[in-house]
Design an enzyme around this catalytic site. Structure first.
Site, PDB file in Angstrom:
ATOM      1  N   TYR A 159     -88.280 -29.380  -1.571  1.00  0.00           N
ATOM      2  CA  TYR A 159     -88.919 -28.576  -2.631  1.00  0.00           C
ATOM      3  C   TYR A 159     -87.955 -27.502  -3.128  1.00  0.00           C
ATOM      4  O   TYR A 159     -87.744 -27.359  -4.333  1.00  0.00           O
ATOM      5  CB  TYR A 159     -90.214 -27.931  -2.134  1.00  0.00           C
ATOM      6  CG  TYR A 159     -90.865 -27.063  -3.207  1.00  0.00           C
ATOM      7  CD1 TYR A 159     -91.550 -27.638  -4.273  1.00  0.00           C
ATOM      8  CD2 TYR A 159     -90.739 -25.676  -3.178  1.00  0.00           C
ATOM      9  CE1 TYR A 159     -92.119 -26.855  -5.274  1.00  0.00           C
ATOM     10  CE2 TYR A 159     -91.316 -24.883  -4.172  1.00  0.00           C
ATOM     11  CZ  TYR A 159     -92.004 -25.477  -5.214  1.00  0.00           C
ATOM     12  OH  TYR A 159     -92.551 -24.691  -6.208  1.00  0.00           O
ATOM     13  N   SER A 216     -88.482 -21.481  -8.964  1.00  0.00           N
ATOM     14  CA  SER A 216     -89.196 -20.774  -7.889  1.00  0.00           C
ATOM     15  C   SER A 216     -88.199 -19.848  -7.211  1.00  0.00           C
ATOM     16  O   SER A 216     -86.990 -20.149  -7.181  1.00  0.00           O
ATOM     17  CB  SER A 216     -89.734 -21.774  -6.864  1.00  0.00           C
ATOM     18  OG  SER A 216     -90.065 -21.122  -5.657  1.00  0.00           O
TER      19      SER A 216
END
Ligand SMILES: NC(=O)c1ccc[n+]([C@@H]2O[C@H](COP(=O)([O-])OP(=O)(O)OC[C@H]3O[C@@H](n4cnc5c(N)ncnc54)[C@H](OP(=O)(O)O)[C@@H]3O)[C@@H](O)[C@H]2O)c1
Length: 273
Positions: A156, A143
């Site tokens: 995350y 990401s």
């Protein structure tokens, strides 16, 4: 699995929705047979039937919860032993928002199990198989938050930084054996991941949100160009190259016998009477 084409079989984790489902569609159109992995068996069966009707390729459904040891072991075993598998799309992942202080540690732990532990074990299993055959493609979903930890939940973004670093290292380890590694860093992409994390996707500025088809199609262009790192929304690849060059520039000074002069203790001035 019987192979019906010259591309072989792509195993896609998290194929039941979002990015994984679009990878399934695009890889089917490229002529891959598929192994579709996720927990939602009926959705995977539905996707398999649609892909058969649309493209004629064969999909096998492998229902698995990748946070469960026994299920994960089954998928690993498949990746390690099935010589028809030529690609792993290591995509299944979850997100969580919010701070660490007061956060739900069980939920964050499960996220680490999926985003880190499962990704690592599956990459290792596939890589073992690919190296033995001198070919194979490993795609890992990271990401952009790997590069922007200040913008989201720290756990995350840390899981995604892990995936980035793992991929950079794996490229170095595997490319001499003919194995291609790609790590994809999507920005915000319109999928169910947001709602599942309790975040209203409509709260994001439209200019920041990419449609999932656009994201996957760009990632596949990056794959075809044999990019190691693909950031679909980044306009100028020179920016990534400059970032990498700055990182590598640190190299010779990251581990030395002596602390840098700037950390040498300044002797306390003797007390002035
Ligand atoms: N969407 C974004 O903005 C964005 C941005 C950057 C990176 N990513 C990354 O892209 C990847 C795909 O996310 P997405 O946006 O497509 O999310 P998504 O639509 O929620 O899809 C996630 C997939 O992972 C599967 N999954 C979740 N928990 C699982 C488990 N315990 N075992 C097996 N499979 C599981 C889900 O299927 P089941 O529920 O059926 O198991 C689903 O197929 C993730 O790694 C995510 O971190 C997404």
């Amino acid at each position: 699995m019987n192979q019906h084409n010259d591309k072989g079989v792509a195993l896609i984790t998290g194929a039941s929705s979002g990015i994984g489902a679009i990878y399934a569609d695009r890889l089917a159109r490229r002529g891959y047979d598929l192994v579709l992995v996720a927990r939602d068996g009926p959705r995977l069966e539905e996707l398999a039937a649609r892909l058969l009707a649309d493209t004629g390729i064969t999909s096998q459904v492998l229902r698995a919860d990748l946070t469960e040891e026994a299920d994960l072991a089954r998928v690993e075993q498949r990746l390690r032993s099935d010589a028809t598998i030529t690609m792993l799309v290591n995509n299944a992942g979850v997100a969580a928002g919010g701070p660490l202080v007061g956060g739900d540690l069980d939920r964050l732990g499960a996220m680490i199990d999926l985003n880190v532990v499962a990704v690592t074990r599956l990459a290792s299993a596939a890589a073992t198989n690919f190296v033995a055959r001198g070919a194979g493609i490993l795609i890992n979903l990271s990401s952009v938050l790997a590069l922007a930890p200040e913008q989201f939940n720290g756990v995350y973004s840390a899981t995604k930084a892990y995936v980035l670093n793992l991929s950079l290292s794996l490229h170095q380890e595997l490319s001499p054996s003919g194995v291609q590694v790609q790590v994809v860093l999507p920005g915000a992409t319109r999928t169910a991941i947001w709602a599942r994390a309790g975040i209203d996707v409509a709260s994001l500025p439209a200019s920041m949100l990419m449609e999932v088809e656009e994201m996957v199609d760009a990632a596949l262009v990056g794959l075809d160009r044999r990019e190691l790192v693909t950031i679909p929304s980044l306009p100028d690849s020179a920016d990534w190259e400059a970032y990498t060059a700055a990182r590598l520039h640190l190299g010779p000074n990251l581990s030395r016998q002596l602390a840098a002069d700037r950390y040498k203790a300044v002797p306390h001035a003797t007390a002035v009477a």
